[in-house]
Enzyme design. Structure first.
Site, PDB file in Angstrom:
ATOM      1  N   THR A 136       0.843  -1.177   0.000  1.00  0.00           N
ATOM      2  CA  THR A 136       0.000   0.000   0.000  1.00  0.00           C
ATOM      3  C   THR A 136       0.888   1.239   0.000  1.00  0.00           C
ATOM      4  O   THR A 136       2.068   1.129   0.291  1.00  0.00           O
ATOM      5  CB  THR A 136      -0.817  -0.098   1.297  1.00  0.00           C
ATOM      6  OG1 THR A 136      -1.561  -1.310   1.230  1.00  0.00           O
ATOM      7  CG2 THR A 136      -1.707   1.044   1.559  1.00  0.00           C
ATOM      8  N   GLY A 186       0.379  -3.790   4.680  1.00  0.00           N
ATOM      9  CA  GLY A 186       0.606  -5.205   4.941  1.00  0.00           C
ATOM     10  C   GLY A 186      -0.681  -6.000   4.861  1.00  0.00           C
ATOM     11  O   GLY A 186      -1.583  -5.672   4.081  1.00  0.00           O
TER      12      GLY A 186
HETATM   13  N1  GLY Z   1      -2.913  -3.431   3.270  1.00  0.00           N
HETATM   14  C1  GLY Z   1      -3.638  -3.538   2.096  1.00  0.00           C
HETATM   15  C2  GLY Z   1      -4.632  -4.589   2.089  1.00  0.00           C
HETATM   16  O1  GLY Z   1      -4.472  -5.614   2.721  1.00  0.00           O
HETATM   17  O2  GLY Z   1      -5.640  -4.418   1.436  1.00  0.00           O
END
Ligand code: GLY
Length: 273
Positions: A136, A186
């Protein structure tokens, strides 16, 4: 002190992709810093994330990964320390999901809107659908009074259609309070289970340093639910925290303290400050 920190996602990155990420993170943090110095902390957070979304280098915006059906469904959120927030989940056809999250905050009476319902707040176009690296993207900004945090993602590659992750959930992927702000990256399905950014910012509000708070947050993620990921945070004074239990989490930071861009999380060894 005014400060801004950005991250490009926790994960395992190749050397080549890390080099690309470094250039884009530098551009993003400098864009945000310019807007911050103009007295626009919300624009700073949105602007920095837009640079990362537009780059195609990260799993967000143009680089967002595809779900099981080959579609791009994105999540994003933005929160301001005055308690306002906007978030979108599982949205297609948007080039800058962070701007849509901001539009939900500023132009709707809701906090989280998913799917097609969110698109009525959008006037832009979409050119994406890629193979972004890492996870992300996120940003935290403070001007000493206002704290803003934001997060944007394409989610998990090959996810079930309609799956929504932490980046759309205030308190999980994004949180801001008068004490500080945080953005997570994550394993979003597990990050939600520990309300990671709310946890980190709550520790900062108790006087714990951002670095210790991030470390405690990732320890909780790992020990409680076996999650992998990372988090960045700033306190309202602009002090930086970051921690990840993945090999990499590229981070860039700049403050009015010395006005120099600093990088962390590239080496595969150092996972905290
Ligand atoms: N951290 C992004 C997701 O798991 O959607």
């Amino acid at each position: 002190m005014r400060a801004i920190a950005v991250h490009g996602g926790a994960g395992r990155w190749s050397e080549e992709r890390l080099r690309e990420a470094r250039e884009v993170l530098k551009e993003a943090v400098l864009k945000g810093y310019e807007l911050l110095m103009e007295g626009k902390p919300i624009d700073a957070c949105e602007g920095a994330i837009r640079v990362m979304e537009d780059s195609g280098v990260f799993n967000a915006g143009r680089g967002a990964v595809r779900n099981l059906e080959g579609k791009v469904e994105m999540d994003a959120s933005l929160m301001v320390s005055d308690g306002r927030a906007g978030a979108i989940g599982s949205v297609e056809g948007v080039s800058n999901p962070i701007s849509l999250a901001r539009a939900v905050m500023e132009r709707s009476k809701h906090t989280l809107i998913v799917g097609e319902g969110a698109l009525r707040f959008w006037k832009g176009s979409f050119t994406g659908g890629g193979e972004g690296s890492g996870d992300t993207v996120g940003c935290v900004v403070t001007d000493g009074k206002t704290v803003v945090a934001g997060t944007s993602t394409g989610g998990v590659k090959g996810k079930e259609p309609g799956r929504v992750g932490d980046a759309a959930v205030i308190g999980a992927g994004t949180y801001a309070s008068p004490s500080g702000g945080a953005s997570a990256t994550g394993d979003g399905d597990r990050i939600i289970l520990v309300s990671l950014t709310f946890f980190v910012v709550s520790l900062i509000a108790q006087g714990i340093s951002p670095m210790e708070a991030c470390r405690a947050g990732i320890d909780l993620l790992e020990s409680r639910v076996g999650g992998e990921g990372g988090v960045i945070a700033l306190d309202s004074e602009g002090n930086l925290g970051f921690h990840h239990n993945t090999p990499h989490m590229p981070v860039a930071y700049i403050s009015s303290g010395d006005g120099r861009v600093m990088f962390f999380g590239f080496s595969g060894k150092e996972r905290t400050g």
